[in-house]
Motif scaffolding. Structure first.
Motif, PDB file in Angstrom:
ATOM      1  N   LEU A 129      12.256  16.419 -24.434  1.00  0.00           N
ATOM      2  CA  LEU A 129      12.369  17.036 -23.115  1.00  0.00           C
ATOM      3  C   LEU A 129      13.477  16.391 -22.297  1.00  0.00           C
ATOM      4  O   LEU A 129      14.240  17.073 -21.593  1.00  0.00           O
ATOM      5  CB  LEU A 129      11.033  16.919 -22.383  1.00  0.00           C
ATOM      6  CG  LEU A 129      10.896  17.679 -21.059  1.00  0.00           C
ATOM      7  CD1 LEU A 129      11.086  19.166 -21.270  1.00  0.00           C
ATOM      8  CD2 LEU A 129       9.538  17.397 -20.423  1.00  0.00           C
ATOM      9  N   ALA A 130      13.593  15.060 -22.390  1.00  0.00           N
ATOM     10  CA  ALA A 130      14.678  14.361 -21.687  1.00  0.00           C
ATOM     11  C   ALA A 130      16.032  14.823 -22.204  1.00  0.00           C
ATOM     12  O   ALA A 130      16.980  15.015 -21.425  1.00  0.00           O
ATOM     13  CB  ALA A 130      14.527  12.853 -21.868  1.00  0.00           C
ATOM     14  N   GLY A 131      16.138  15.018 -23.511  1.00  0.00           N
ATOM     15  CA  GLY A 131      17.382  15.531 -24.072  1.00  0.00           C
ATOM     16  C   GLY A 131      17.708  16.918 -23.557  1.00  0.00           C
ATOM     17  O   GLY A 131      18.875  17.238 -23.293  1.00  0.00           O
ATOM     18  N   LYS A 132      16.678  17.738 -23.391  1.00  0.00           N
ATOM     19  CA  LYS A 132      16.869  19.088 -22.865  1.00  0.00           C
ATOM     20  C   LYS A 132      17.404  19.047 -21.442  1.00  0.00           C
ATOM     21  O   LYS A 132      18.326  19.793 -21.077  1.00  0.00           O
ATOM     22  CB  LYS A 132      15.538  19.836 -22.908  1.00  0.00           C
ATOM     23  CG  LYS A 132      15.573  21.247 -22.342  1.00  0.00           C
ATOM     24  CD  LYS A 132      16.355  22.194 -23.217  1.00  0.00           C
ATOM     25  CE  LYS A 132      16.227  23.624 -22.729  1.00  0.00           C
ATOM     26  NZ  LYS A 132      17.023  24.577 -23.528  1.00  0.00           N
ATOM     27  N   THR A 169      28.144  15.330 -28.799  1.00  0.00           N
ATOM     28  CA  THR A 169      27.202  16.447 -28.838  1.00  0.00           C
ATOM     29  C   THR A 169      26.431  16.532 -30.154  1.00  0.00           C
ATOM     30  O   THR A 169      25.527  17.357 -30.288  1.00  0.00           O
ATOM     31  CB  THR A 169      27.948  17.775 -28.613  1.00  0.00           C
ATOM     32  OG1 THR A 169      29.025  17.876 -29.565  1.00  0.00           O
ATOM     33  CG2 THR A 169      28.522  17.836 -27.200  1.00  0.00           C
ATOM     34  N   ASP A 170      26.791  15.685 -31.129  1.00  0.00           N
ATOM     35  CA  ASP A 170      26.096  15.708 -32.414  1.00  0.00           C
ATOM     36  C   ASP A 170      24.737  15.010 -32.296  1.00  0.00           C
ATOM     37  O   ASP A 170      24.448  14.339 -31.305  1.00  0.00           O
ATOM     38  CB  ASP A 170      26.932  15.005 -33.488  1.00  0.00           C
ATOM     39  CG  ASP A 170      28.177  15.788 -33.862  1.00  0.00           C
ATOM     40  OD1 ASP A 170      28.186  17.015 -33.644  1.00  0.00           O
ATOM     41  OD2 ASP A 170      29.138  15.169 -34.354  1.00  0.00           O
ATOM     42  N   SER A 171      23.934  15.173 -33.311  1.00  0.00           N
ATOM     43  CA  SER A 171      22.641  14.492 -33.358  1.00  0.00           C
ATOM     44  C   SER A 171      22.414  13.955 -34.769  1.00  0.00           C
ATOM     45  O   SER A 171      23.025  14.424 -35.725  1.00  0.00           O
ATOM     46  CB  SER A 171      21.499  15.442 -32.977  1.00  0.00           C
ATOM     47  OG  SER A 171      21.424  16.529 -33.891  1.00  0.00           O
ATOM     48  N   LEU A 172      21.539  12.970 -34.874  1.00  0.00           N
ATOM     49  CA  LEU A 172      21.206  12.387 -36.159  1.00  0.00           C
ATOM     50  C   LEU A 172      19.745  12.687 -36.491  1.00  0.00           C
ATOM     51  O   LEU A 172      18.907  12.748 -35.588  1.00  0.00           O
ATOM     52  CB  LEU A 172      21.412  10.869 -36.133  1.00  0.00           C
ATOM     53  CG  LEU A 172      22.846  10.364 -35.952  1.00  0.00           C
ATOM     54  CD1 LEU A 172      22.843   8.834 -35.878  1.00  0.00           C
ATOM     55  CD2 LEU A 172      23.745  10.827 -37.082  1.00  0.00           C
ATOM     56  N   PRO A 173      19.415  12.857 -37.763  1.00  0.00           N
ATOM     57  CA  PRO A 173      18.009  13.034 -38.143  1.00  0.00           C
ATOM     58  C   PRO A 173      17.233  11.758 -37.858  1.00  0.00           C
ATOM     59  O   PRO A 173      17.708  10.657 -38.146  1.00  0.00           O
ATOM     60  CB  PRO A 173      18.087  13.344 -39.642  1.00  0.00           C
ATOM     61  CG  PRO A 173      19.380  12.754 -40.098  1.00  0.00           C
ATOM     62  CD  PRO A 173      20.318  12.886 -38.938  1.00  0.00           C
ATOM     63  N   LEU A 174      16.033  11.897 -37.312  1.00  0.00           N
ATOM     64  CA  LEU A 174      15.272  10.733 -36.869  1.00  0.00           C
ATOM     65  C   LEU A 174      14.406  10.110 -37.962  1.00  0.00           C
ATOM     66  O   LEU A 174      14.140   8.900 -37.941  1.00  0.00           O
ATOM     67  CB  LEU A 174      14.384  11.133 -35.679  1.00  0.00           C
ATOM     68  CG  LEU A 174      13.582  10.034 -34.981  1.00  0.00           C
ATOM     69  CD1 LEU A 174      14.514   8.934 -34.463  1.00  0.00           C
ATOM     70  CD2 LEU A 174      12.758  10.623 -33.841  1.00  0.00           C
ATOM     71  N   MET A 175      13.976  10.894 -38.927  1.00  0.00           N
ATOM     72  CA  MET A 175      12.980  10.407 -39.870  1.00  0.00           C
ATOM     73  C   MET A 175      13.445   9.255 -40.771  1.00  0.00           C
ATOM     74  O   MET A 175      12.628   8.393 -41.124  1.00  0.00           O
ATOM     75  CB  MET A 175      12.456  11.563 -40.722  1.00  0.00           C
ATOM     76  CG  MET A 175      11.625  12.575 -39.943  1.00  0.00           C
ATOM     77  SD  MET A 175      10.381  11.828 -38.870  1.00  0.00           S
ATOM     78  CE  MET A 175       9.371  10.953 -40.056  1.00  0.00           C
TER      79      MET A 175
END
Length: 239
Positions: free
Chosen positions: A151-154, A209-215
């Motif tokens: 939600l914070a990212g949103k 603007t990229d993101s990384l997989p969290l798992m």
């Protein structure tokens, strides 16, 4: 002779843990390469041709079978001589999280089937939780922290910062670790992800603007918690 019995027990437990670790390490690659293709697709979507190809190695045998085997052998030997029941849960849950981490890294999806199995593995940790309250609070904290981060990212970027699979996976992890454990695992996962992303950003390997997989980070944080902090963290925080 009686004086040698404790040493014999340690050796036998360690050998059993080593055998289990080798089995799990090799099985991690084999199972991932043979998972049903639909596990890697969103509901209602058709698997790609690559996923349907039975001859495609999703994960290479070398060096991953060796590396995963060494990981699980080390974790197993360390944990089994502390508490063999907790060692069994740690190996099972850690193995599932490694599978989730690979899936998230390669296909940006966390299979629900693995999440369900992870939640089921938490039954083995019930004797070590502080009652059902800790069991359920861990699940709520895991899912809640991940949702709030998304939600914070949103709010900050206009894009929800966590996937539904991440939320479900951290909820299941919370069942295994309990409240204190999941908070620790979540914070450590976030730190790993932030430092790695910052390093990649400095090297211009990613954009802001990229993101990384969290798992993948979650799997590492989970194993670190159980190997070095399980049972100790709860004592420290209650003092």
């Amino acid at each position: 002779m009686d004086a040698y019995i404790p040493y014999i027990v340690v050796i036998l437990r360690s050998l059993a843990a080593a055998a289990a670790g080798i089995f799990l390490g090799n099985g991690a690659v084999y199972f991932f390469n043979h998972m049903p293709p639909v596990w890697f697709t969103e509901y209602g979507e058709e698997p790609s041709e690559e996923l349907r190809d039975p001859y495609t190695q999703r994960v290479k045998s070398w060096p991953w079978k060796f590396l995963f085997s060494m990981l699980f052998v080390g974790v197993g030997i360390w944990m089994v001589n502390r508490n063999w029941r907790a060692a069994a849960v740690t190996l099972a849950a850690g193995w599932l999280l490694v599978e989730m981490g690979i899936a998230d890294l390669k296909y940006r999806i966390v299979p629900d089937q693995l999440v369900i199995l992870l939640a089921a593995s938490s039954v083995g940790m019930l004797p070590y939780h502080d009652g059902w309250k800790d069991f359920l609070l861990g699940a709520l904290a895991g899912g809640g922290l991940t949702f709030l981060t998304g939600l914070a990212g949103k709010l900050l970027t206009g894009r929800f910062g966590a996937g539904g699979g991440d939320i479900k996976a951290f909820t299941a992890m919370g069942l295994v670790t309990g409240l204190y454990g999941i908070v620790f695992v979540y914070i450590l996962s976030a730190l790993f992800a932030c430092f790695h992303f910052g390093g990649l950003l400095l090297r211009k390997k990613v954009k802001k603007t990229d993101s990384l997989p969290l798992m993948p980070y979650a799997a590492a944080a989970f194993l670190i918690y159980f190997v070095f902090f399980w049972g100790r963290l709860e004592i420290w925080l209650r003092i």
